[in-house]
Write a protein that holds these residues in place. Structure first.
Motif, PDB file in Angstrom:
ATOM      1  N   ARG A  73       0.800  -1.223   0.000  1.00 61.28           N
ATOM      2  CA  ARG A  73       0.000   0.000   0.000  1.00 61.28           C
ATOM      3  C   ARG A  73       0.836   1.278   0.000  1.00 61.28           C
ATOM      4  O   ARG A  73       0.551   2.239   0.723  1.00 61.28           O
ATOM      5  N   SER A  74       1.874   1.298  -0.788  1.00 59.84           N
ATOM      6  CA  SER A  74       2.680   2.497  -0.907  1.00 59.84           C
ATOM      7  C   SER A  74       1.854   3.615  -1.539  1.00 59.84           C
ATOM      8  O   SER A  74       1.029   3.392  -2.426  1.00 59.84           O
ATOM      9  N   GLU A  75       2.092   4.829  -1.080  1.00 54.07           N
ATOM     10  CA  GLU A  75       1.380   5.988  -1.626  1.00 54.07           C
ATOM     11  C   GLU A  75       1.982   6.444  -2.951  1.00 54.07           C
ATOM     12  O   GLU A  75       1.387   7.255  -3.654  1.00 54.07           O
ATOM     13  N   PHE A  76       3.165   5.938  -3.273  1.00 54.13           N
ATOM     14  CA  PHE A  76       3.894   6.437  -4.445  1.00 54.13           C
ATOM     15  C   PHE A  76       3.685   5.554  -5.667  1.00 54.13           C
ATOM     16  O   PHE A  76       4.620   5.224  -6.391  1.00 54.13           O
ATOM     17  N   ILE A  77       2.447   5.150  -5.889  1.00 53.77           N
ATOM     18  CA  ILE A  77       2.086   4.317  -7.034  1.00 53.77           C
ATOM     19  C   ILE A  77       0.877   4.956  -7.704  1.00 53.77           C
ATOM     20  O   ILE A  77      -0.086   5.342  -7.032  1.00 53.77           O
ATOM     21  N   SER A  78       0.910   5.053  -9.028  1.00 53.55           N
ATOM     22  CA  SER A  78      -0.230   5.630  -9.739  1.00 53.55           C
ATOM     23  C   SER A  78      -1.423   4.684  -9.659  1.00 53.55           C
ATOM     24  O   SER A  78      -1.271   3.469  -9.496  1.00 53.55           O
ATOM     25  N   GLU A  79      -2.621   5.254  -9.803  1.00 56.57           N
ATOM     26  CA  GLU A  79      -3.830   4.450  -9.738  1.00 56.57           C
ATOM     27  C   GLU A  79      -3.879   3.445 -10.888  1.00 56.57           C
ATOM     28  O   GLU A  79      -4.341   2.304 -10.723  1.00 56.57           O
ATOM     29  N   LYS A  80      -3.372   3.839 -12.054  1.00 57.72           N
ATOM     30  CA  LYS A  80      -3.353   2.933 -13.205  1.00 57.72           C
ATOM     31  C   LYS A  80      -2.481   1.715 -12.919  1.00 57.72           C
ATOM     32  O   LYS A  80      -2.880   0.571 -13.191  1.00 57.72           O
ATOM     33  N   THR A  81      -1.290   1.953 -12.369  1.00 60.70           N
ATOM     34  CA  THR A  81      -0.385   0.849 -12.047  1.00 60.70           C
ATOM     35  C   THR A  81      -0.970  -0.023 -10.951  1.00 60.70           C
ATOM     36  O   THR A  81      -0.894  -1.268 -11.006  1.00 60.70           O
ATOM     37  N   ARG A  82      -1.573   0.601  -9.960  1.00 61.00           N
ATOM     38  CA  ARG A  82      -2.169  -0.151  -8.855  1.00 61.00           C
ATOM     39  C   ARG A  82      -3.253  -1.103  -9.367  1.00 61.00           C
ATOM     40  O   ARG A  82      -3.313  -2.277  -8.983  1.00 61.00           O
ATOM     41  N   LYS A  83      -4.103  -0.606 -10.253  1.00 62.15           N
ATOM     42  CA  LYS A  83      -5.177  -1.438 -10.796  1.00 62.15           C
ATOM     43  C   LYS A  83      -4.625  -2.587 -11.632  1.00 62.15           C
ATOM     44  O   LYS A  83      -5.143  -3.710 -11.593  1.00 62.15           O
ATOM     45  N   ALA A  84      -3.560  -2.308 -12.388  1.00 62.58           N
ATOM     46  CA  ALA A  84      -2.957  -3.365 -13.213  1.00 62.58           C
ATOM     47  C   ALA A  84      -2.398  -4.481 -12.339  1.00 62.58           C
ATOM     48  O   ALA A  84      -2.584  -5.675 -12.628  1.00 62.58           O
ATOM     49  N   VAL A  85      -1.718  -4.095 -11.270  1.00 57.29           N
ATOM     50  CA  VAL A  85      -1.132  -5.092 -10.379  1.00 57.29           C
ATOM     51  C   VAL A  85      -2.216  -5.860  -9.641  1.00 57.29           C
ATOM     52  O   VAL A  85      -2.169  -7.093  -9.528  1.00 57.29           O
TER      53      VAL A  85
END
Length: 347
Positions: free
Chosen positions: A32-44
């Motif tokens: 749950r790092s804050e330094f990740i884009s929402e697009k990347t988070r959803k992909a992962v």
């Protein structure tokens, strides 16, 4: 979830390959790092769901440098208070990866800080919640800061900055409860205090004395009894107060357990409640409705305070459902609940 061919468990490398990102990025999403884009988070997250990948808790703890634990530290004589607070915390974290670790401590020990330091360094929790009275110890809060452990202090009055504190309004609500006794016509009102060194005991006594002063009354020395939040202390207080030549017509007790003790003594002496004696407690614990007559009391929102403490402590680890619990600050306001244990004097 499709899993891997041949029953092989998917790995973090498989997730990274499917999502088209690095292993480190996957780890950041999991933690749950804050330094990740929402697009990347959803992909992962999509890759994790597709593969049925289950993160290794030991590996996560190693990467995060903390175990996925939150600690509850307390030295409280009222077991029901601790249990109710625990339930609130568990309500908040039930859909998360967190677990609750409960640690009783001895607030009177010369080794308190050393013992808490050893506990926190050994268990490596993400954060700690401090129940009263140890929440009132500034040195414990400073120790958490030094160790990099998040903390929240719980109290009957504000103890810290808002992001580190959950508090109720004991002083104000006790004034309201005692004003009700005055309005009913009571003038000899007894008081059973909480334990020495507890801010809650001091706040409740302050509210009691101010309510009397506002009505032009004062607390007679013989109508005062010490207590410790336990039933036996209520019995002892009841024996003292109800043996007086002019006993109180009403008694405010700083918690329900002691109020039950006072009521037991009244019953034993043939003193009718509320006909000859009105009684008010504090907490609105199960005891309040398990005795007869049902006890008028202050509803202390300790379970909701547990929820709010977890929300303040680990908001980044809670799901949307947990964050939505008790969004209204009014949920933390103590309220007076009048039941059958109060009536005008001499009814």
């Amino acid at each position: 979830m499709v899993g891997q061919a041949g029953g092989k468990q998917p790995t973090i490398n498989d997730v990274a390959a499917l999502a088209g990102v690095s292993k480190k990025t996957v780890s950041r999403v999991i933690n749950r790092s804050e330094f990740i884009s929402e697009k990347t988070r959803k992909a992962v997250q999509g890759a994790i769901e597709t593969l049925g990948f289950v993160p290794n808790p030991q590996a996560r703890a190693l990467a995060f440098r903390r175990n996925f634990l939150i600690a509850l530290l307390h030295d409280n004589p009222n077991a029901q208070t601790v249990l109710n607070f625990q339930q609130g915390v568990l309500d908040a974290i039930k859909d998360s990866d967190l677990a609750l670790l409960v640690r009783p401590v001895d607030r009177g020990s010369d080794r308190l800080l050393d013992d808490v330091r050893t506990f926190l360094e050994k268990q490596r929790p993400i954060g700690a919640m401090l129940l009263p009275p140890i929440s009132e110890n500034d040195d414990l809060a400073a120790l958490c800061e030094t160790l990099g452990v998040r903390y929240v202090r719980v109290g009957s009055a504000p103890l810290d900055d808002p992001q580190h504190c959950v508090s109720s309004n004991d002083h104000d609500v006790v004034k309201e409860a005692v004003r009700r006794l005055v309005d009913l016509g009571h003038r000899r009102i007894g008081f059973v205090r909480g334990p020495e060194g507890f801010r809650s005991a001091a706040e409740r006594e302050k509210g009691f004395r101010e309510a009397l002063a506002d009505a032009g009354l004062s607390l007679a020395e013989e109508h005062y009894a010490p207590g410790n939040y336990r039933y036996a202390a209520g019995v002892e207080a009841g024996e003292k107060l109800l043996a007086l030549a002019e006993p109180p017509t009403a008694i405010f007790c700083s918690n329900d357990e002691m109020a039950a003790g006072v009521m037991s003594v009244a019953h034993g002496k043939g003193i009718a409640v509320p006909g000859a004696l009105s009684i008010i407690g504090f907490d609105d614990s199960p005891t309040a409705t398990h005795i007869w007559p049902a006890l008028s009391t202050v509803r202390w929102p300790i379970r909701q305070m547990g929820v709010r403490a977890a929300q303040l402590l680990v908001p980044d680890f809670l799901g949307a459902g947990a964050k939505a619990i008790d969004p209204d600050p009014a949920a933390l306001t103590s309220t007076f609940v009048e039941r059958q244990s109060v009536a005008p004097p001499g009814r």
